[in-house]
Design an enzyme around this catalytic site. Sequence first.
Site, mmCIF file in Angstrom:
data_model
loop_
_atom_site.group_PDB
_atom_site.id
_atom_site.type_symbol
_atom_site.label_atom_id
_atom_site.label_comp_id
_atom_site.label_asym_id
_atom_site.label_seq_id
_atom_site.Cartn_x
_atom_site.Cartn_y
_atom_site.Cartn_z
ATOM 1 N N ASP A 82 0.587 -1.130 -0.054
ATOM 2 C CA ASP A 82 -0.097 -0.038 0.120
ATOM 3 C C ASP A 82 0.875 1.241 0.031
ATOM 4 O O ASP A 82 1.976 1.176 0.836
ATOM 5 C CB ASP A 82 -0.775 -0.008 1.299
ATOM 6 C CG ASP A 82 -2.002 1.022 1.277
ATOM 7 O OD1 ASP A 82 -2.500 1.329 0.035
ATOM 8 O OD2 ASP A 82 -2.586 1.453 2.302
ATOM 9 N N HIS A 83 0.177 2.355 -0.667
ATOM 10 C CA HIS A 83 1.018 3.672 -0.852
ATOM 11 C C HIS A 83 2.563 3.776 -0.663
ATOM 12 O O HIS A 83 3.209 4.125 0.219
ATOM 13 C CB HIS A 83 0.592 4.240 0.574
ATOM 14 C CG HIS A 83 -0.644 5.077 0.157
ATOM 15 N ND1 HIS A 83 -0.843 6.235 -0.615
ATOM 16 C CD2 HIS A 83 -2.042 4.739 0.697
ATOM 17 C CE1 HIS A 83 -2.216 6.651 -0.532
ATOM 18 N NE2 HIS A 83 -2.782 5.777 0.209
ATOM 19 N N HIS A 208 -9.699 4.666 -0.986
ATOM 20 C CA HIS A 208 -9.079 4.644 0.120
ATOM 21 C C HIS A 208 -9.540 5.458 1.339
ATOM 22 O O HIS A 208 -10.649 6.172 1.116
ATOM 23 C CB HIS A 208 -7.719 5.601 -0.114
ATOM 24 C CG HIS A 208 -6.692 4.838 -0.842
ATOM 25 N ND1 HIS A 208 -5.435 4.730 -0.569
ATOM 26 C CD2 HIS A 208 -6.893 3.809 -1.927
ATOM 27 C CE1 HIS A 208 -4.794 3.779 -1.350
ATOM 28 N NE2 HIS A 208 -5.510 3.318 -2.347
ATOM 29 N N SER A 211 -11.964 3.518 6.692
ATOM 30 C CA SER A 211 -12.179 3.283 8.181
ATOM 31 C C SER A 211 -13.073 4.554 8.364
ATOM 32 O O SER A 211 -12.826 5.982 8.322
ATOM 33 C CB SER A 211 -10.900 3.434 9.011
ATOM 34 O OG SER A 211 -10.008 2.478 8.880
ATOM 35 N N ASN A 230 -10.044 0.032 1.128
ATOM 36 C CA ASN A 230 -9.015 -0.169 1.946
ATOM 37 C C ASN A 230 -9.203 0.331 3.681
ATOM 38 O O ASN A 230 -10.065 1.223 3.691
ATOM 39 C CB ASN A 230 -7.903 0.991 1.725
ATOM 40 C CG ASN A 230 -6.947 0.395 0.431
ATOM 41 O OD1 ASN A 230 -7.528 -0.371 -0.016
ATOM 42 N ND2 ASN A 230 -6.133 1.226 0.186
ATOM 43 N N ALA A 232 -7.899 0.447 7.454
ATOM 44 C CA ALA A 232 -6.458 0.231 8.130
ATOM 45 C C ALA A 232 -6.765 0.548 9.663
ATOM 46 O O ALA A 232 -6.491 -0.283 10.626
ATOM 47 C CB ALA A 232 -5.405 1.179 7.486
#
Length: 286
Positions: A82-83, A208, A211, A230, A232
């Site tokens: 990721d990223h 992205h 959350s 995504n 996290a």
Amino acid sequence: MSLVSSTSILRQARLEGYCVPAFNVHTLEMLQAVAEAAEESKSPVILQSTTGTVKHLGATYIAAAAKTAAELVSVPIVLHLDHCSDFDIIARCVRAGYTSVMIDASMHPFEENVRQTRKVVELADAVGINAEAELGKIGGVEDGVSVGEDEAMLADPEECALFVERTGVHTLAPAIGTAHGIYKGGPKIDFDRIGLIAGLTRAPLVLHGGSGIPDDQVRRCIGSGMAKMNIATELRMVFTEAIKAVLDRNPDENDPRQYMKPAKEATKRFVKRKMELCGSAGKAGR
């Protein structure tokens, strides 16, 4: 099974109107929880690690654990970086066995983003794995990198189509109003922008900053064209709060197995809920 590329999985998700969740994991227990939840939910899933986690644990260790998890289940598992803005780290992860990588050159002008993304796409194509890139700037904090609200910039739909055409990137993460981390207020998602981008390119789109987005807005994002989400910060919070609960009850506990097990179980329950929300539960092995 072996680890698989996310390209065909995400194309199928986009075609059928659901979303594959991608979870950033930082410990063996988190990785196990995600893999076991995927197996029990019959869902494809994407395991992710940030550049910071790669530096902390090592790409080879992470890949070995993910490969073992994939061999123990019957559902498709992807291992994604990721990223990452460092080509050398991307190449290291590809050599270790990652099956998807993200080049984030969104902080650069368009032409430089195209150049760097194309380089990673060529590497990914050479070994048959997925390449992801970002256009626009997504706000919040990701792996220690902060993008303030004044710096965040939404992706232009026509520029997204041109970017995919010129780079050949397999999946695209456009900035559409979400942010990394937990929202202090509500997210300001531009749903019409998602639909416009999805209408101009066939590349599966990545959400992205997943959350803390309310469930109804997640469903709307998926309906507008998002094929990957995504997650996290929420995952870390669930895992950590479960550990804290054990230590609150027994401050003298010094056996990691006694607090890691409930943390793993809490994480697994959380992951299953997200798979149901994304509509990916039951989609594996059909």
